[in-house]
Write an enzyme that holds these catalytic residues in place. Structure first.
Site, mmCIF file in Angstrom:
data_model
loop_
_atom_site.group_PDB
_atom_site.id
_atom_site.type_symbol
_atom_site.label_atom_id
_atom_site.label_comp_id
_atom_site.label_asym_id
_atom_site.label_seq_id
_atom_site.Cartn_x
_atom_site.Cartn_y
_atom_site.Cartn_z
ATOM 1 N N LYS A 114 0.833 -1.214 0.000
ATOM 2 C CA LYS A 114 0.000 0.000 0.000
ATOM 3 C C LYS A 114 0.860 1.254 0.000
ATOM 4 C CE LYS A 114 -4.415 -1.753 1.471
ATOM 5 N NZ LYS A 114 -5.670 -1.560 2.154
ATOM 6 N N LYS A 196 -5.923 -10.343 -5.506
ATOM 7 C CA LYS A 196 -7.239 -10.629 -4.918
ATOM 8 C C LYS A 196 -8.266 -9.549 -5.292
ATOM 9 C CE LYS A 196 -7.328 -8.345 -0.525
ATOM 10 N NZ LYS A 196 -8.102 -8.227 0.647
ATOM 11 N N LYS A 199 -12.516 -4.296 -2.776
ATOM 12 C CA LYS A 199 -13.650 -3.377 -2.963
ATOM 13 C C LYS A 199 -13.203 -1.971 -3.316
ATOM 14 C CE LYS A 199 -14.516 -3.826 1.839
ATOM 15 N NZ LYS A 199 -13.175 -3.622 2.379
HETATM 16 N N1 AQP Z 1 -10.927 -11.357 -2.513
HETATM 17 C C1 AQP Z 1 -11.206 -11.881 -1.344
HETATM 18 N N2 AQP Z 1 -11.463 -13.202 -1.236
HETATM 19 C C2 AQP Z 1 -11.762 -13.731 -0.039
HETATM 20 N N3 AQP Z 1 -11.830 -13.030 1.114
HETATM 21 C C3 AQP Z 1 -11.584 -11.710 1.057
HETATM 22 N N4 AQP Z 1 -11.571 -10.729 1.996
HETATM 23 C C4 AQP Z 1 -11.282 -9.559 1.405
HETATM 24 N N5 AQP Z 1 -11.106 -9.746 0.083
HETATM 25 C C5 AQP Z 1 -11.268 -11.067 -0.172
HETATM 26 C C6 AQP Z 1 -11.862 -10.927 3.408
HETATM 27 O O1 AQP Z 1 -12.841 -9.959 3.790
HETATM 28 C C7 AQP Z 1 -12.623 -9.571 5.135
HETATM 29 C C8 AQP Z 1 -12.675 -8.092 5.279
HETATM 30 O O2 AQP Z 1 -11.696 -7.442 4.536
HETATM 31 P P1 AQP Z 1 -11.407 -5.889 4.808
HETATM 32 O O3 AQP Z 1 -12.444 -5.047 4.226
HETATM 33 O O4 AQP Z 1 -11.147 -5.622 6.244
HETATM 34 O O5 AQP Z 1 -10.067 -5.620 4.130
HETATM 35 P P2 AQP Z 1 -9.439 -6.253 2.903
HETATM 36 O O6 AQP Z 1 -9.057 -7.657 3.183
HETATM 37 O O7 AQP Z 1 -8.338 -5.322 2.525
HETATM 38 O O8 AQP Z 1 -10.639 -6.229 1.849
HETATM 39 P P3 AQP Z 1 -10.691 -5.451 0.504
HETATM 40 O O9 AQP Z 1 -12.025 -5.702 -0.092
HETATM 41 O O10 AQP Z 1 -9.494 -5.802 -0.324
HETATM 42 O O11 AQP Z 1 -10.599 -3.938 0.987
HETATM 43 P P4 AQP Z 1 -9.676 -2.791 0.463
HETATM 44 O O12 AQP Z 1 -9.984 -2.680 -1.001
HETATM 45 O O13 AQP Z 1 -10.076 -1.578 1.226
HETATM 46 O O14 AQP Z 1 -8.240 -3.159 0.738
HETATM 47 C C9 AQP Z 1 -11.305 -10.206 5.583
HETATM 48 O O15 AQP Z 1 -11.606 -11.348 6.372
HETATM 49 C C10 AQP Z 1 -10.653 -10.618 4.294
HETATM 50 O O16 AQP Z 1 -9.801 -11.727 4.466
#
Ligand code: AQP
Length: 334
Positions: A114, A196, A199
Site C-alpha cells: 500500500k 485478490k 472493494k
Molecule cells: N478477494 C477476497 N477473497 C476472499 N476473502 C476476502 N476478503 C477480502 N477480500 C477477499 C476478506 O474480507 C474480510 C474483510 O476485509 P477488509 O475489508 O477488512 O479488508 P481487505 O481484506 O483489505 O478487503 P478489501 O475488499 O481488499 O478492501 P480494500 O480494497 O479496502 O483493501 C477479511 O476477512 C478478508 O480476508
C-alpha cells in the site's frame, strides 16, 4: 458468561462489500453466530488510513452495517458495532504502539504494497494499522479470528504483541488463534486474476459488489479476463482467470471443481461466463432484497449499532483498564 469461545472480525467501509468479502468472510461468519460469542465490527478507523471523502465514508459505514444484517448477521445474537464508537480501540492501540517496534511494522507485506501505491507521502496510519487491528482483537479476549490468507501476517503480529505484553507485565491478553473457515474461498480480481478482488479497486470491472444489479454482474463476468485456449480447467499457475471463475461458480453452487470441469467439458468461455454470472446473481439476490428493506429503516440500524457499541464497550473498557493499570497509569475515577 457462557463457555462459548469468542470470535472477532471486521470489514473496512472502503467500498461496497464484494463477492470476495462475502464468499471469503461474511458467509462463514453467519455460520459462526450460533456456536460462538461473535463481535462483528465495521472497522471505520482502518478505512481512514487512506484519505476518504467524509460524506461518502459516512454513508458507506451505515450501508456496510446494513449489509452485515442483509447477509444474515443477527444484531441480537452478535455484538455488532462501529469501531470508532468504542474509544477503547484507539486507546489500546496507543498503549500497544508503545510496545511495538519499527522493524516489525515496516516488514508487513500489506504496508509495503500500500505504501508503494501511496507514493512520496506514506501516511503513518498505514504503518500503524496492524497495531490497531491487534487492539481490536485483544480488547475482547478473542480466541479465534476468521482471517483470509492476506491477513495472516497481521494476526501473527497481534499474537506477538499479546505474548510480549503478557511476558512483560504478567498474563493479561488471550493469545488469539486464526480460524480458517471450512468453505472460505479466496476470490481474485476479474481484471487481474493474480491479485485478490478488492472493494477499493479503481477498475470497476475488477470486482463484483453484492449490490450490483443483475445486468451489471453479467457484463462484468462477460468481460472477465481469461486466456485463449477456451478450456474450462482448474489450473492456478497457467489459467488464473478461468480458475477464479471455477472457484466462484463452486462457491456459489456448491458443485465440486471436478463436477464443474465435467459439466462444461467441450463448452466455450462465453457459456461458462454466463453460467457463473447467473450463479452469482442468484446468490446475491436475497441479500439485495434484504438490504433494500433494512437500509430504509434508519431508526432500527441506529438502535442496533448503539446497543452493539454499549455491549462492546463493557468488555473493551474492562480490558483497557487492566492494561492501563499494568502499565502503571493512575486509575481512572470517571
Ligand atoms: N478477494 C477476497 N477473497 C476472499 N476473502 C476476502 N476478503 C477480502 N477480500 C477477499 C476478506 O474480507 C474480510 C474483510 O476485509 P477488509 O475489508 O477488512 O479488508 P481487505 O481484506 O483489505 O478487503 P478489501 O475488499 O481488499 O478492501 P480494500 O480494497 O479496502 O483493501 C477479511 O476477512 C478478508 O480476508
Amino acid at each position: 458468561m457462557d463457555d462459548k469461545k469468542t470470535i472477532f472480525s471486521g470489514i473496512q467501509p472502503s467500498g461496497c462489500v464484494t463477492i470476495g468479502n462475502y464468499l471469503g468472510a461474511l458467509r462463514s461468519w453467519k455460520q459462526l453466530q450460533d456456536e460462538y460469542n461473535c463481535y462483528f465490527c465495521v472497522v471505520d478507523l482502518h478505512a481512514i488510513t487512506v484519505r476518504q471523502t467524509p460524506a461518502e465514508l459516512r454513508k458507506r459505514c451505515i450501508d456496510l452495517y446494513a449489509q452485515y444484517i442483509a447477509c444474515g448477521l443477527d444484531p441480537e445474537k452478535n455484538v455488532m458495532f462501529f469501531q470508532s464508537h468504542v474509544p477503547a480501540h484507539s486507546e489500546l492501540s496507543w498503549l500497544l504502539t508503545c510496545n511495538s517496534y519499527m522493524g516489525e511494522m515496516s516488514r508487513m507485506t500489506q504496508f509495503k504494497e500500500k505504501s508503494k501505491k501511496a507514493g512520496a507521502n506514506v501516511g503513518l496510519g498505514l504503518l500503524c494499522y496492524p497495531v490497531l487491528m491487534a487492539a481490536d482483537i485483544l480488547l475482547y479476549n478473542t480466541d479465534l479470528v476468521p482471517v483470509g490468507a492476506d491477513q495472516k501476517q497481521h494476526l501473527e503480529l497481534a499474537r506477538d504483541l499479546a505474548i510480549r505484553f503478557n511476558n512483560s507485565y504478567s498474563e493479561t491478553f488471550t493469545v488469539p488463534e486464526p480460524y480458517i473457515p471450512k468453505n472460505g474461498a479466496r476470490i481474485m480480481s476479474l481484471a487481474e486474476p493474480t491479485s485478490k478482488m478488492s472493494k477499493s479497486a479503481e477498475n470497476q470491472n475488477a470486482f463484483v459488489s453484492i449490490l450490483d444489479e443483475p445486468d451489471v454482474v453479467m457484463k462484468k463476468f462477460a468481460r472477465a479476463v481469461t486466456d485463449s485456449d477456451n478450456k474450462i480447467i482448474h489450473d492456478v499457475q497457467n489459467k488464473p482467470g478461468v480458475t477464479n471463475l471455477i472457484e466462484i461458480y463452486s462457491a456459489c453452487t456448491g458443485a465440486s471443481i471436478q463436477d464443474i470441469e465435467n459439466q462444461f467439458l467441450g463448452k466455450g468461455y462465453g457459456d461458462f461466463k454466463k453460467a457463473v454470472g447467473e450463479a452469482v446473481v442468484e446468490t446475491i439476490r436475497p441479500i439485495q432484497d434484504n438490504f433494500k428493506h433494512i437500509v430504509q429503516d434508519k431508526a432500527y440500524i441506529e438502535k442496533c449499532f448503539t446497543e452493539g457499541a454499549m455491549k462492546a464497550s463493557y468488555t473493551a473498557n474492562k480490558t483497557l483498564a487492566k492494561v492501563q493499570r499494568k502499565m502503571g497509569l493512575a486509575s481512572r475515577k470517571l
